[in-house]
Design a protein around this motif. Structure first.
Motif, PDB file in Angstrom:
ATOM      1  N   TYR A   1       0.829  -1.204   0.000  1.00  0.00           N
ATOM      2  CA  TYR A   1       0.000   0.000   0.000  1.00  0.00           C
ATOM      3  C   TYR A   1       0.861   1.252   0.000  1.00  0.00           C
ATOM      4  O   TYR A   1       0.599   2.205  -0.744  1.00  0.00           O
ATOM      5  CB  TYR A   1      -0.928  -0.017   1.221  1.00  0.00           C
ATOM      6  N   PHE A   2       1.897   1.248   0.812  1.00  0.00           N
ATOM      7  CA  PHE A   2       2.782   2.419   0.878  1.00  0.00           C
ATOM      8  C   PHE A   2       3.729   2.480  -0.324  1.00  0.00           C
ATOM      9  O   PHE A   2       4.077   3.564  -0.779  1.00  0.00           O
ATOM     10  CB  PHE A   2       3.540   2.438   2.200  1.00  0.00           C
ATOM     11  N   LYS A   3       4.112   1.326  -0.844  1.00  0.00           N
ATOM     12  CA  LYS A   3       4.948   1.324  -2.050  1.00  0.00           C
ATOM     13  C   LYS A   3       4.234   1.995  -3.220  1.00  0.00           C
ATOM     14  O   LYS A   3       4.861   2.651  -4.056  1.00  0.00           O
ATOM     15  CB  LYS A   3       5.339  -0.107  -2.428  1.00  0.00           C
TER      16      LYS A   3
ATOM     17  N   VAL B   1       4.276   9.875   4.436  1.00  0.00           N
ATOM     18  CA  VAL B   1       4.091   9.274   3.108  1.00  0.00           C
ATOM     19  C   VAL B   1       2.688   9.579   2.593  1.00  0.00           C
ATOM     20  O   VAL B   1       2.485   9.863   1.410  1.00  0.00           O
ATOM     21  CB  VAL B   1       4.328   7.756   3.155  1.00  0.00           C
ATOM     22  N   VAL B   2       1.720   9.528   3.490  1.00  0.00           N
ATOM     23  CA  VAL B   2       0.330   9.771   3.099  1.00  0.00           C
ATOM     24  C   VAL B   2       0.115  11.241   2.727  1.00  0.00           C
ATOM     25  O   VAL B   2      -0.495  11.557   1.700  1.00  0.00           O
ATOM     26  CB  VAL B   2      -0.629   9.371   4.238  1.00  0.00           C
ATOM     27  N   ASN B   3       0.639  12.162   3.531  1.00  0.00           N
ATOM     28  CA  ASN B   3       0.309  13.584   3.370  1.00  0.00           C
ATOM     29  C   ASN B   3       1.337  14.407   2.611  1.00  0.00           C
ATOM     30  O   ASN B   3       1.004  15.488   2.107  1.00  0.00           O
ATOM     31  CB  ASN B   3       0.089  14.219   4.747  1.00  0.00           C
ATOM     32  N   TYR B   4       2.580  13.917   2.529  1.00  0.00           N
ATOM     33  CA  TYR B   4       3.638  14.726   1.907  1.00  0.00           C
ATOM     34  C   TYR B   4       4.519  13.876   0.981  1.00  0.00           C
ATOM     35  O   TYR B   4       5.744  13.968   1.015  1.00  0.00           O
ATOM     36  CB  TYR B   4       4.506  15.388   2.985  1.00  0.00           C
ATOM     37  N   ALA B   5       3.876  13.064   0.156  1.00  0.00           N
ATOM     38  CA  ALA B   5       4.621  12.115  -0.683  1.00  0.00           C
ATOM     39  C   ALA B   5       5.621  12.807  -1.609  1.00  0.00           C
ATOM     40  O   ALA B   5       6.615  12.197  -2.014  1.00  0.00           O
ATOM     41  CB  ALA B   5       3.653  11.257  -1.492  1.00  0.00           C
ATOM     42  N   LYS B   6       5.386  14.079  -1.934  1.00  0.00           N
ATOM     43  CA  LYS B   6       6.327  14.795  -2.799  1.00  0.00           C
ATOM     44  C   LYS B   6       7.677  14.996  -2.119  1.00  0.00           C
ATOM     45  O   LYS B   6       8.672  15.283  -2.780  1.00  0.00           O
ATOM     46  CB  LYS B   6       5.743  16.146  -3.217  1.00  0.00           C
TER      47      LYS B   6
ATOM     48  N   ASP C   1      -9.100   7.533   9.763  1.00  0.00           N
ATOM     49  CA  ASP C   1      -9.939   6.340   9.595  1.00  0.00           C
ATOM     50  C   ASP C   1      -9.899   5.808   8.165  1.00  0.00           C
ATOM     51  O   ASP C   1      -9.910   4.590   7.947  1.00  0.00           O
ATOM     52  CB  ASP C   1     -11.387   6.658   9.986  1.00  0.00           C
ATOM     53  N   LYS C   2      -9.847   6.726   7.193  1.00  0.00           N
ATOM     54  CA  LYS C   2      -9.829   6.306   5.782  1.00  0.00           C
ATOM     55  C   LYS C   2      -8.559   5.517   5.469  1.00  0.00           C
ATOM     56  O   LYS C   2      -8.619   4.467   4.819  1.00  0.00           O
ATOM     57  CB  LYS C   2      -9.929   7.540   4.879  1.00  0.00           C
ATOM     58  N   GLU C   3      -7.420   6.027   5.934  1.00  0.00           N
ATOM     59  CA  GLU C   3      -6.155   5.327   5.684  1.00  0.00           C
ATOM     60  C   GLU C   3      -6.115   3.990   6.421  1.00  0.00           C
ATOM     61  O   GLU C   3      -5.673   2.987   5.873  1.00  0.00           O
ATOM     62  CB  GLU C   3      -4.969   6.199   6.105  1.00  0.00           C
TER      63      GLU C   3
ATOM     64  N   ALA D   1      -8.604   2.124   7.199  1.00  0.00           N
ATOM     65  CA  ALA D   1      -9.516   1.190   6.525  1.00  0.00           C
ATOM     66  C   ALA D   1      -8.880   0.559   5.289  1.00  0.00           C
ATOM     67  O   ALA D   1      -9.236  -0.557   4.892  1.00  0.00           O
ATOM     68  CB  ALA D   1     -10.799   1.917   6.139  1.00  0.00           C
ATOM     69  N   ALA D   2      -7.910   1.254   4.690  1.00  0.00           N
ATOM     70  CA  ALA D   2      -7.225   0.715   3.505  1.00  0.00           C
ATOM     71  C   ALA D   2      -6.125  -0.268   3.882  1.00  0.00           C
ATOM     72  O   ALA D   2      -5.586  -0.967   3.016  1.00  0.00           O
ATOM     73  CB  ALA D   2      -6.644   1.863   2.689  1.00  0.00           C
ATOM     74  N   LEU D   3      -5.792  -0.310   5.166  1.00  0.00           N
ATOM     75  CA  LEU D   3      -4.748  -1.200   5.652  1.00  0.00           C
ATOM     76  C   LEU D   3      -5.362  -2.422   6.327  1.00  0.00           C
ATOM     77  O   LEU D   3      -6.565  -2.470   6.580  1.00  0.00           O
ATOM     78  CB  LEU D   3      -3.852  -0.448   6.643  1.00  0.00           C
ATOM     79  N   LYS D   4      -4.526  -3.410   6.607  1.00  0.00           N
ATOM     80  CA  LYS D   4      -5.004  -4.625   7.269  1.00  0.00           C
ATOM     81  C   LYS D   4      -4.324  -4.788   8.624  1.00  0.00           C
ATOM     82  O   LYS D   4      -3.145  -4.505   8.779  1.00  0.00           O
ATOM     83  CB  LYS D   4      -4.741  -5.851   6.387  1.00  0.00           C
ATOM     84  N   ASN D   5      -5.096  -5.266   9.584  1.00  0.00           N
ATOM     85  CA  ASN D   5      -4.578  -5.483  10.922  1.00  0.00           C
ATOM     86  C   ASN D   5      -3.570  -6.639  10.941  1.00  0.00           C
ATOM     87  O   ASN D   5      -3.804  -7.678  10.332  1.00  0.00           O
ATOM     88  CB  ASN D   5      -5.741  -5.795  11.876  1.00  0.00           C
ATOM     89  N   THR D   6      -2.458  -6.439  11.624  1.00  0.00           N
ATOM     90  CA  THR D   6      -1.434  -7.480  11.701  1.00  0.00           C
ATOM     91  C   THR D   6      -1.391  -8.178  13.053  1.00  0.00           C
ATOM     92  O   THR D   6      -0.789  -9.246  13.176  1.00  0.00           O
ATOM     93  CB  THR D   6      -0.036  -6.883  11.442  1.00  0.00           C
ATOM     94  N   HIS D   7      -1.988  -7.585  14.082  1.00  0.00           N
ATOM     95  CA  HIS D   7      -1.899  -8.104  15.453  1.00  0.00           C
ATOM     96  C   HIS D   7      -3.215  -8.783  15.844  1.00  0.00           C
ATOM     97  O   HIS D   7      -4.254  -8.119  15.929  1.00  0.00           O
ATOM     98  CB  HIS D   7      -1.642  -6.970  16.443  1.00  0.00           C
TER      99      HIS D   7
END
Length: 366
Positions: A21-23, A208-213, A232-234, A236-242
């Motif tokens: 997602y971050f890549k 990374v989300v707000n200042y990717a430039k 919350d939006k970000e 929701a796009a990710l998955k829980n690992t724990h």
């Protein structure tokens, strides 16, 4: 051997999803540094690093012993130690760890060590304070740093970096952009006078989300790897690992007027069935989630935590739940449950995750 029945399962597929997602938010050539400090944010730094080693460019830990644990597990990727201490510098070199040098005291100590060893072009990282006011040189220190570096070939600056103070808060956008601009100025001075160009990095997860430039050459992803974004939006796009689970050790039936737990904190108003679960504040659960403020899930139903959280156990109300001793108990297995626990505990997700005790068994599921 850890045979604790309370287990934290680390979801490897979720780690991969979050990393990808971050890549997608950065340029293909931008390097990724995975932050695995604090036992991988309460999971298992070694298992997380083993899973991610072929998928990232760098790892970061807070202290030298965390980096040594990775090396002892045969992790060969570069490891940045974010907060090294002078007594640990020789050990850092022995284990091929890369120190962040953040003031002249530790900078001079490492240059002295490198000269005496002697080392050759040993990778170091230099941190600048651009507004967080925690660790780092000031921009006014640049001439002296460059002067000292030009006198030696025992070390080589692998990266210059800084840390945003409020990257998740768009109301602080002006402050964050000012930090980024100040860092760019610092980097320019090094590029101009040093004779080579170290890697540059300033962005964390929310950066990374707000200042990717402003991704420069590398970005550092920490909490985002483990399923939490800056809103919350970000998230929701990710998955829980724990995924933290336990079992029911014992079931009791409590009569009206009887009490449960220390200080008799729960008093039964009606016939009540309770389950005792082998996890407590020594395992990382805040005492603030007791007395019906927190809950667990048993057979897809919420079971409120009653009475005070004990050191090694909690008791939950299962009056309306069909269950038996030995049945599985979910402490949390999604972001919403973790966030609820953090909110009830009057803290943040970071603390809730990193509080998970090392006596809890950790298993990475690929």
């Amino acid at each position: 051997m850890n045979n604790h029945v309370t287990v934290l399962e680390i979801d490897g597929a979720a780690l991969d999803h979050n990393l990808n997602y971050f890549k997608q938010k950065i340029n293909p050539e931008t390097k990724i540094l995975a932050v695995v400090k604090a036992f991988g944010y309460g999971s298992d730094g070694v298992q997380v690093a083993k899973h991610l080693e072929d998928k990232v460019d760098y790892f970061a830990v807070a202290y030298s012993q965390e980096g040594i644990a990775l090396r002892n597990a045969n992790i060969s990727k570069p490891i940045l130690v974010l907060h090294p201490q002078i007594p640990n510098l020789k050990e850092i070199v022995s284990y091929r760890l890369e120190p962040n040098l953040y003031n002249f005291k530790i900078f001079n100590a490492f240059l002295k060590l490198a000269d005496e060893a002697p080392l050759m072009n040993y990778p170091i990282h230099i941190k600048f304070n651009t507004g967080l006011n925690r660790l780092g040189f000031w921009h006014t220190d640049i001439p002296a740093i460059i002067s000292d570096l030009k006198k030696t070939n025992h070390v080589k600056v692998q990266s210059l970096f800084s840390h945003l103070a409020a990257s998740e808060d768009l109301e602080e956008q002006e402050f964050s952009i000012n930090q980024i601009n100040n860092f760019a100025y610092i980097a320019q001075q090094f590029y101009k006078h040093l004779g080579y160009e170290p890697l540059l990095h300033i962005l964390n997860t929310s950066g990374v989300v707000n200042y990717a430039k402003a991704q420069f050459d590398m970005v550092r992803v920490g909490i985002g790897l483990y399923g939490f974004g800056n809103d919350d939006k970000e998230t929701a796009a990710l998955k829980n690992t724990h995924n933290l689970t336990s079992i029911i050790s014992q079931i009791h039936t409590i009569n009206p007027g009887e009490t449960v737990g220390y200080n008799r904190a729960f008093v039964a108003k009606r016939p009540t069935k309770t389950a005792t679960v082998p996890i407590g504040h020594a395992d990382g659960l805040s005492r603030k989630i007791g007395n019906k403020k927190g809950y667990v899930v048993i057979n897809n139903q919420k079971a409120p935590i009653i009475g005070n959280v004990c050191m090694d156990m909690i008791m939950v109300d299962i009056t309306k739940i069909d269950c038996s001793e030995g049945d599985a108990v979910i402490i949390f297995n999604n972001q919403q449950m973790i966030e609820h626990m953090a909110n009830v505990s009057e803290t943040i997700v970071y603390e809730t995750l990193t509080a998970i005790s090392q006596r809890v068994k950790k298993v990475l599921k690929k």
